[in-house]
Structure formats: C-alpha cells, structure tokens
Scaffold this active site. Sequence first.
Site, mmCIF file in Angstrom:
data_model
loop_
_atom_site.group_PDB
_atom_site.id
_atom_site.type_symbol
_atom_site.label_atom_id
_atom_site.label_comp_id
_atom_site.label_asym_id
_atom_site.label_seq_id
_atom_site.Cartn_x
_atom_site.Cartn_y
_atom_site.Cartn_z
ATOM 1 N N ASP A 1 0.954 -1.204 0.111
ATOM 2 C CA ASP A 1 -0.021 0.040 0.192
ATOM 3 C C ASP A 1 1.006 1.187 0.061
ATOM 4 O O ASP A 1 1.874 1.471 0.729
ATOM 5 C CB ASP A 1 -0.942 0.043 0.975
ATOM 6 C CG ASP A 1 -2.214 0.645 0.790
ATOM 7 O OD1 ASP A 1 -3.457 0.038 0.581
ATOM 8 O OD2 ASP A 1 -2.178 2.083 0.740
ATOM 9 N N VAL B 1 1.876 0.964 -7.284
ATOM 10 C CA VAL B 1 1.720 -0.128 -8.307
ATOM 11 C C VAL B 1 2.247 0.038 -9.554
ATOM 12 O O VAL B 1 2.823 -0.868 -10.316
ATOM 13 C CB VAL B 1 0.178 -0.559 -8.281
ATOM 14 C CG1 VAL B 1 -0.210 -1.358 -7.235
ATOM 15 C CG2 VAL B 1 -0.457 0.318 -8.526
ATOM 16 N N ASN C 1 -5.749 -4.659 -6.746
ATOM 17 C CA ASN C 1 -6.743 -4.240 -6.220
ATOM 18 C C ASN C 1 -6.398 -2.829 -5.900
ATOM 19 O O ASN C 1 -7.608 -1.895 -5.745
ATOM 20 C CB ASN C 1 -6.858 -4.853 -4.706
ATOM 21 C CG ASN C 1 -7.709 -4.126 -3.926
ATOM 22 O OD1 ASN C 1 -9.104 -4.410 -3.916
ATOM 23 N ND2 ASN C 1 -7.089 -3.656 -2.821
ATOM 24 N N TYR D 1 -12.085 7.104 -14.712
ATOM 25 C CA TYR D 1 -12.069 5.705 -13.657
ATOM 26 C C TYR D 1 -13.012 4.815 -14.580
ATOM 27 O O TYR D 1 -12.602 3.434 -14.581
ATOM 28 C CB TYR D 1 -13.036 6.003 -12.533
ATOM 29 C CG TYR D 1 -13.173 4.916 -11.376
ATOM 30 C CD1 TYR D 1 -12.149 4.450 -10.551
ATOM 31 C CD2 TYR D 1 -14.485 4.374 -11.481
ATOM 32 C CE1 TYR D 1 -12.332 3.496 -9.911
ATOM 33 C CE2 TYR D 1 -14.453 3.293 -10.409
ATOM 34 C CZ TYR D 1 -13.369 2.856 -9.551
ATOM 35 O OH TYR D 1 -13.505 1.848 -8.568
ATOM 36 N N LYS E 1 -11.338 1.127 -15.608
ATOM 37 C CA LYS E 1 -12.057 -0.236 -15.056
ATOM 38 C C LYS E 1 -12.278 -1.034 -16.067
ATOM 39 O O LYS E 1 -12.229 -2.398 -15.926
ATOM 40 C CB LYS E 1 -13.164 0.207 -14.269
ATOM 41 C CG LYS E 1 -12.626 0.897 -12.831
ATOM 42 C CD LYS E 1 -11.391 0.062 -12.124
ATOM 43 C CE LYS E 1 -11.561 0.134 -10.690
ATOM 44 N NZ LYS E 1 -10.313 -0.823 -10.277
ATOM 45 N N ALA F 1 -18.582 -2.469 -2.135
ATOM 46 C CA ALA F 1 -18.217 -2.836 -0.608
ATOM 47 C C ALA F 1 -18.202 -1.448 0.027
ATOM 48 O O ALA F 1 -17.797 -0.321 -0.724
ATOM 49 C CB ALA F 1 -17.032 -3.514 -0.472
ATOM 50 N N ARG G 1 -13.567 3.699 1.998
ATOM 51 C CA ARG G 1 -13.672 5.221 2.003
ATOM 52 C C ARG G 1 -13.712 5.578 0.872
ATOM 53 O O ARG G 1 -14.280 6.735 0.549
ATOM 54 C CB ARG G 1 -12.023 5.572 2.525
ATOM 55 C CG ARG G 1 -10.859 5.227 1.414
ATOM 56 C CD ARG G 1 -9.437 5.662 1.782
ATOM 57 N NE ARG G 1 -8.568 5.510 0.824
ATOM 58 C CZ ARG G 1 -7.540 5.717 0.819
ATOM 59 N NH1 ARG G 1 -6.954 6.346 1.684
ATOM 60 N NH2 ARG G 1 -6.643 5.391 -0.319
HETATM 61 P P1 NAI Z 1 -9.857 1.717 -0.597
HETATM 62 O O1 NAI Z 1 -9.322 3.495 -0.894
HETATM 63 O O2 NAI Z 1 -10.160 1.686 0.724
HETATM 64 O O3 NAI Z 1 -8.533 1.019 -1.116
HETATM 65 C C1 NAI Z 1 -7.679 1.261 -1.959
HETATM 66 C C2 NAI Z 1 -6.094 1.014 -1.662
HETATM 67 O O4 NAI Z 1 -5.244 1.106 -2.692
HETATM 68 C C3 NAI Z 1 -5.928 2.306 -0.540
HETATM 69 O O5 NAI Z 1 -5.300 1.638 0.850
HETATM 70 C C4 NAI Z 1 -4.721 3.100 -1.110
HETATM 71 O O6 NAI Z 1 -3.873 3.410 -0.431
HETATM 72 C C5 NAI Z 1 -4.156 1.960 -1.987
HETATM 73 N N1 NAI Z 1 -3.578 2.690 -3.244
HETATM 74 C C6 NAI Z 1 -4.123 3.783 -4.284
HETATM 75 N N2 NAI Z 1 -3.063 4.014 -5.018
HETATM 76 C C7 NAI Z 1 -1.952 2.922 -4.802
HETATM 77 C C8 NAI Z 1 -0.796 3.036 -5.617
HETATM 78 N N3 NAI Z 1 -0.671 3.873 -6.640
HETATM 79 N N4 NAI Z 1 -0.125 1.926 -5.131
HETATM 80 C C9 NAI Z 1 -0.329 1.008 -4.092
HETATM 81 N N5 NAI Z 1 -1.619 1.292 -3.435
HETATM 82 C C10 NAI Z 1 -2.378 2.149 -3.808
HETATM 83 O O7 NAI Z 1 -10.842 1.422 -1.776
HETATM 84 P P2 NAI Z 1 -11.415 0.195 -1.845
HETATM 85 O O8 NAI Z 1 -13.227 0.387 -1.837
HETATM 86 O O9 NAI Z 1 -11.267 -0.871 -1.017
HETATM 87 O O10 NAI Z 1 -11.207 -0.159 -3.322
HETATM 88 C C11 NAI Z 1 -10.492 -1.530 -3.871
HETATM 89 C C12 NAI Z 1 -10.440 -1.582 -5.205
HETATM 90 O O11 NAI Z 1 -11.927 -2.027 -5.457
HETATM 91 C C13 NAI Z 1 -10.183 -0.518 -6.319
HETATM 92 O O12 NAI Z 1 -9.516 -0.980 -7.429
HETATM 93 C C14 NAI Z 1 -11.408 0.040 -6.500
HETATM 94 O O13 NAI Z 1 -11.470 0.852 -7.724
HETATM 95 C C15 NAI Z 1 -12.388 -0.927 -6.851
HETATM 96 N N6 NAI Z 1 -13.548 -0.826 -6.471
HETATM 97 C C16 NAI Z 1 -14.327 -0.539 -5.421
HETATM 98 C C17 NAI Z 1 -15.767 -0.421 -5.144
HETATM 99 C C18 NAI Z 1 -16.596 -0.532 -3.807
HETATM 100 O O14 NAI Z 1 -17.771 -0.436 -3.798
HETATM 101 N N7 NAI Z 1 -15.551 -0.134 -2.838
HETATM 102 C C19 NAI Z 1 -16.435 -0.472 -6.561
HETATM 103 C C20 NAI Z 1 -15.712 -0.917 -7.512
HETATM 104 C C21 NAI Z 1 -14.593 -0.901 -7.613
#
Ligand code: NAI
Length: 320
Positions: free
Chosen positions: A40, A76, A99, A164, A168, A196, A199
Amino acid sequence: MAGELRYDDQVVVITGAGGGLGKAYATFFGSRGAKVVVNDLGGSFKGEGNSTKAADVVVNEIKAAGGQAVANYDSVENGENIIETAIQAFGRIDILLNNAGILRDVSFKNMSDQDWDLVMKVHVKGAYKCARAAWPHFRKQKYGRVINTASAAGLFGNFGQANYSAAKLAQVGFTETLAKEGAKYNIICNVIAPIAASRMTETIMPPDMLENLKPEWVVPLVAVLVHKSNMTENGGIFEVGGGHIAKYRWERSSGLLLKADDSYTPGAVLKQWSKVNDFSNPQYPTGPNDFMGLLEESMKMGPNDKGEKLDFTGKVALVT
Ligand code: NAI
C-alpha cells in the site's frame, strides 16, 4: 476447521491492501496459511501523498493473529518492486490480487489531463506492471492466480467517472487476454466488479446500505477463484457484493444482416434499425470467430431491396 479452503505455503501479493477490500483479502489469506505481501502506498483516495502506516497496520494485524506477512510501500506503477518483495521475503509468488485504486471524480468537461493520467497510471499501468513482473514466475512454476478489479462504473459508465470507467473496463480486456495466454501454464485470471463499504464509497452511499456491504463479503468469491482447485473458471467477469455473486457475459442481438454491396447504404440500415436492437433471440459470442460465421452468411445473400427508407423514429425519410 475441516473442509475450509486453505492456501498453505502459497504467497499472495495484494496491492492496495492497507484498507478497504485489500485489507479484507490480506487478513483472510493470512488466516488461511498464506504468506502475504501487503502493498500500500498509503496516500489519500485521490492518490495524494504516501505513508507506510496503512500497510504496517495490516501486517501487524496478520502477525498478531499468527499469520505471516510483509509490507511493501511502493506505488503499483513500480510493480516489479512489489513482486520482488515477495521473492525476497518468501521465495515465490502464487497469487496476485490487483486491487489498488484511486478516484479523481470530476465531470468530463472539467477533467484535467492530470485527473485522467493519474487514474490510468494507478489502475491500468499498475495492474499491468504487477502482472508483468509476476508473469515469468507464474510461467516457470506453471502456476498462477490473478484477480483484477473492475467496477460497475467500467461496465456501465457513471457520471463524473470518465477516467475511472475507462480504466476499469480496461481491466476486463486485460484479464480476458491474460486468461487466454496463461491457460496453458495453469495461470488463471479473473476480473471482479465489487461493491463494498470503504473510504471510496462512504461518502456516496447511506450508512444503512454500507452496513450491508462489508468488504469481507467480497472475499469468498476471490478465495474460490484463486484457490488451487479452480482449474477451469478462467477469464470470467464477476459482480460481487453484499452476499451476491453473479457472472457477466456478452450478449449480441440477432442483428441486421445485409448484403455488403452497393445496396448497403445508411438508408438500408435505418430501414431495418429495429433488427439491430432486437434481443428477442440473443446470441452469446465468446470470441471474434463467432463473427466470421456471420460474414460467410452475408456473402451468400442476394442484393438488398432499395425501396423507401425509414429514419430512427420509423418515419419515411429519403436517406440512402
Ligand atoms: P480503498 O481506497 O479503501 O482501497 C484502495 C487502496 O489502494 C488504498 O489503501 C490506497 O492507499 C491504495 N492505493 C492507491 N493508490 C495506490 C498505488 N498507486 N499503489 C499502491 N496502493 C495504492 O478502496 P476500496 O473500495 O477498497 O477499493 C479497492 C478496489 O476496488 C479499487 O480498485 C476500487 O477501484 C475497486 N472498487 C471498489 C468498489 C467499492 O464499492 N468499494 C466498487 C468498484 C470497484
């Protein structure tokens, strides 16, 4: 517990595992025998800043529960460093969960190049770089499991998310190609569109809805898809959240088939537009070869009639 899916001696790399879905994956795999690389960058959900804290907290949690984990703080975009962490710490990589993600939501009119580029870098380049670095290991050991993360915004579009949604849906094509190239090496790749509480979603959904969308409820599908027992579910697109899991596929209308000669005019297309939109007898194509049969049929056809032409509303119009 008897019968539970386990990942003993396997190494799982999870990007963006400092919070949200990534954290749920990391703690799960850590509790089922896997060695976990918790990556992360630790920035904001808009991709600003960085910190080691997010990954460290999750690593400590896994270790406190008796599991094995190491942190990686790279973006990443530097996927090779993340995979190298797995190799250095645990000597291999078996499972990659792409992710990590950010949002830069803004109406298309106001979207800057920076909003576009940053989202592409994290989602598209990031997934590519991590998979690319893992790929030689997967091929050599004839084993690999990959999950890429799409979104409903990618499948359907969403206001304020042109960047986005483009990034995606890219995960879908990326996954489908990796699935084809990896199959003979037992590298299985699938893509999920999760929903889900995190944040990312906490400001756009009401609390009672978020309560029913725990990130932990996305985990079981991912756990099944990346388990060694999955040898056949490859290149799938899955929607998952709140206890619901479903698969997507392409659907094609039975379509309009015209002779491709000089009778094939815009007017001829308009006249039979309803056929283009007719899903009463759908087909489910799985590859470009499905199109070739249609072409052969078209070549056998006689010329089109060149009568009156209709416009989209069905009114007679002089279009050719
Ligand atoms: P989140 O914001 O809680 O988690 C994403 C994590 O990725 C964060 O901890 C962030 O620090 C990390 N991150 C961001 N840029 C980064 C980078 N360049 N290198 C390494 N780490 C990095 O969000 P969430 O909801 O857990 O999202 C996870 C995945 O699921 C994402 O790809 C998001 O687009 C996708 N997603 C989530 C949805 C939801 O309902 N929560 C809906 C559709 C897709």
